[in-house]
Design a protein around this motif. Sequence first.
Motif: not given
Length: 380
Positions: A19-35, A40-46
Amino acid sequence: MKCILCCSLLVIAAHAQAQNVGIGTNAPTGPLSFANSWENKLVLYGNGAAAHYGIGVQPAYLQLYADDPTANIVFGYGRSGAFTERVRIINNGDIDMTVNGRVVLRNGTTPINPAFGAGFWLTDPTNSSLQGFIGIQNSQNMGLFGNAGAGWALTLNTTNGRVGIGNNNPNAPLAFAAALGKKITLYPGNTGDAGFGMAGNRLQVFADNPNADVAIGYDLLNGGFQERFAFKPNGALALQGNTGQPGQVLASNGSGSGVQWKNLNELGGSSSPVISGGNEINLTDNNPKAGTAIPFTMPANTTLLFTASVSTFLPCVIGPCHSGWQVQLFLDGNSIGFYSIQGTAFPALVKDEGSVGPWVINASEGNHNLTFTVTNKFGN
């Protein structure tokens, strides 16, 4: 009878559908969707609330960033602990990017437009306008393009290797535009430039100031120069540094050695006198007196060497007096040249002798007349 009860276990495996996973969205349109938010979408370090390593989006920007100007962004292959770098984006300093290997640029128009070639546009130092282009001009040329009006100032034909300066179709290893003016400046001087240029129907080789020579010779391995000919600022021609003596000419010594300054009587060859004669003229004033014409016939077109001896005899009655004269020769009414002796004080009954010429002229086949005039320079 003994009865043994056997039990069999049936294992049923359940396969869950991805299933598609949503971060900040209830209707993800891809395997991983953001609002749909600019942040910032990804905080990799810091710390994501401060400068950090990560990925973000802003209007019309996809952002990939490090946390400090001294931290670079690097592309390559392998893994984090064993990484091979290919491209580095440098955040601090005058160098903004390094590439390991070769970069291939392609025509990016869709559909492919042959009027546009791959290359680099460069801005001016203020980043306010496009200054120039380095890249492909057409199907056979690459070069440098000046956006401020210079156009394709320098091109290289990738088929034959010819270079054009202001010439997009060079017909030689180095070809210039069909325009008059300076072509090559070898040394820029304070009063002029040393180099090469073109004027109307004239190839120009020029020095940088009125006191400079233009020399022709050959280069030595130690960086020295061996002069053969030089054109002096006053127009004299020097042969290995020697400008010759008045009346001398350059004569060929054949293919075995170079030319030499020589007197006309040293030229050699077949010659014979065709005129032998003269006139006696009595000068009583300063007016020119003409001698009697001396006719002669040439059996063929030839070159004539004219020489003459002139003597003046002046009977001085009392004390020293002056003797001086000027003679002018004419061939068929055209002046050949003149020669004069200004004279000095002499005792009574003097004789003054001089040699006129030599002059070298071309004479055609047929009849000719040699005439001359003599003028007393002192009126005695």
